[in-house]
Enzyme design. Structure first.
Site, PDB file in Angstrom:
ATOM      1  N   HIS A  25     -36.220  16.307 -19.554  1.00  0.00           N
ATOM      2  CA  HIS A  25     -35.471  17.152 -20.582  1.00  0.00           C
ATOM      3  C   HIS A  25     -34.137  17.676 -19.496  1.00  0.00           C
ATOM      4  CE1 HIS A  25     -34.569  20.311 -23.450  1.00  0.00           C
ATOM      5  NE2 HIS A  25     -34.240  20.859 -22.344  1.00  0.00           N
ATOM      6  N   GLU A  26     -34.499  18.292 -18.265  1.00  0.00           N
ATOM      7  CA  GLU A  26     -33.423  18.880 -17.481  1.00  0.00           C
ATOM      8  C   GLU A  26     -32.504  17.580 -17.089  1.00  0.00           C
ATOM      9  OE1 GLU A  26     -32.993  21.717 -17.788  1.00  0.00           O
ATOM     10  OE2 GLU A  26     -34.832  22.397 -18.694  1.00  0.00           O
ATOM     11  N   HIS A  29     -29.972  16.973 -19.264  1.00  0.00           N
ATOM     12  CA  HIS A  29     -28.696  17.928 -19.228  1.00  0.00           C
ATOM     13  C   HIS A  29     -27.737  17.690 -18.000  1.00  0.00           C
ATOM     14  CE1 HIS A  29     -30.019  20.361 -22.555  1.00  0.00           C
ATOM     15  NE2 HIS A  29     -30.909  20.731 -22.086  1.00  0.00           N
TER      16      HIS A  29
END
Length: 454
Positions: A25-26, A29
């Site tokens: 998920h990170e 980003h």
């Protein structure tokens, strides 16, 4: 001891899978942020004290003690205050203008905003001027912020698609014309599921039992009508009343000669909301079922239905969490279908792995579905358009693009960047609510946990 080891293994598999999901998920980003020229100073999995970290280039990578999330630090998320304020401008030794922010203000919310800007701009150096997040194009901001939850949805899609294409969807069963059970006697509708006594089998056997139908037989036709689906066969039986029935079956790959019997009439509730039973034809067989299989489009269709369910669940989440709080104090029973935290998810994974009556294949499928379900919920939850969630930043970027576009159409000056800092009071309220709900769910999962249904 084996059960304990399997339980521990199930918990570890679930926890590791969630941590990997958080890390991905990170990355969702960080990778586009760096691709667009942004400066990322930190990439961490977890919160709280740092357990391990390593500086690689301008980014510090690490793990923190509490594995309940993660974050990346992208420099310049908050814009400075209006440049026309005199105390917001200073100059370096070379005469270059350096934007900074005021460090004190009046009013609680104003002070919070000012402090947040000050903390944000302590990391900004003059050479970072063209790499600040708030200066990115609106579409780039959307890509960066949507990257994280989109990764969770892609993980969920990948797991769902693999399971649906091979094993099938456990939540969507296909009913076949193959016989899974032959009922020995006619049981009243209100006593459905009861075991027949020997006397009942002698005195009132079902037509199927009397005719010699067996488990594993496949109904090929009924009264000359080819059997295409169980719904069709069921309707033919019901419409037959107590009349003559000619049934052709396939047994062990061989089509047998027609079996002639007579269906009987029995009262049945034809729908869940029916108040009174209706007399219909009855044969006395139960069909076999199997999970429905499907490809990518089937998976997307199922995830569409899940999206509706998640949106409804998010709308009632505060109430559901309040109910968990009530259960903690013994004021009501814990809803087995209610929300659980990562702790509850770990317990369910452990119980699934240790359950003696669940086959290994079904254990693997259950764990995969649990991991996919968590990823799907995390992805959808992060798209909620409220700060500090990713959806809040996406909404700000879209609003920025909209008002700039409208200004161009009307021939008006560029209204500038959307100041997400002004929404920080809302972010603090939302973050506080999330923290409270998270604590309640974790305590609930420890005190009154949801257990795997037997």
């Amino acid at each position: 001891m084996t059960a304990v080891l399997l339980y521990t293994l199930g918990v570890l598999v679930f926890v590791v899978a969630i941590l990997v999901s958080i890390g991905l998920h990170e990355l969702g980003h960080m990778i586009p942020a760096k691709k667009f020229g942004g400066k990322v100073t930190q990439y961490f999995i977890g919160f709280g004290p740092t357990v391990w970290s390593k500086q690689i280039g301008e980014t510090e990578y690490g793990v923190k003690a509490i594995p309940l999330g993660g974050y990346v630090k992208i420099v310049g998320m908050l814009p400075p205050e209006a440049a026309e304020l005199a105390d917001d401008i200073s100059y370096d030794a070379d005469g270059n203008q350096v934007t900074r922010v005021r460090k004190s203000n009046t009013g609680m919310f104003t002070q919070l905003i000012s402090d947040a800007r000050a903390a944000e701009w302590e990391l900004v150096k003059p050479e970072d001027s063209d790499r600040l997040f708030y200066k990115m194009s609106s579409w780039k901001k959307v890509v960066v912020m949507a990257g994280g939850p989109s990764v969770n949805l892609l993980i969920a899609f990948g797991i769902f698609a693999a399971v649906f294409a091979t094993y099938g969807n456990p939540a969507d069963e296909t009913v076949t014309t193959k016989i899974d059970e032959v009922q020995a006697c006619v049981v009243p509708a209100e006593e459905s599921g009861r075991v027949c006594t020997e006397e009942e089998i002698r005195e009132q056997p079902t037509p199927a039992f009397e005719a010699g139908l067996e488990e594993g037989d496949r109904i090929v036709s009924f009264n000359g009508v080819e059997a295409e689906s169980w719904d069709q066969v069921q309707q033919l039986i019901r419409d037959n009343g107590d009349g003559r029935a000619e049934i052709v079956i396939e047994r062990d790959g061989e089509i047998l000669p027609p079996i002639v019997t007579e269906t009987t009439v029995t009262p049945r509730f034809l729908s869940e909301d029916a108040e009174d039973p209706v007399e219909v034809g009855f044969l006395g067989v139960r069909p076999s079922t199997h999970p429905t299989t499907g490809g990518p489009f089937y998976t997307l269709e199922q995830m569409g239905g899940m999206t509706v369910d998640v949106v409804k669940a998010l709308g009632t989440l505060p109430v559901k969490v309040f109910d968990v709080g009530q259960a903690i104090f013994g004021l009501e029973e814990r809803d087995p279908t209610g929300p659980v935290s990562i702790v509850g998810g770990g317990r369910l994974a452990g119980e699934t792995a240790a359950h003696e009556e669940i086959q290994v294949q079904e254990k693997v499928i259950s764990l995969l579905m649990l991991i996919a379900g968590f990823n799907f919920f995390i992805g959808m939850f992060n798209f909620v358009p409220l700060l500090p969630l990713d959806g809040g930043h996406i909404a700000s970027a879209l609003w920025e693009a909209l008002r700039r576009g409208l200004a161009r159409l009307r021939g008006r000056p560029d209204p500038g960047y959307v100041d997400a800092a002004k929404l920080l009071p809302v972010a603090y309220v939302v973050a506080s609510a999330m923290l409270v709900m998270g604590v309640v769910l974790i305590v609930g999962d420890l005190v009154v946990p949801v257990h795997l249904e037997s």
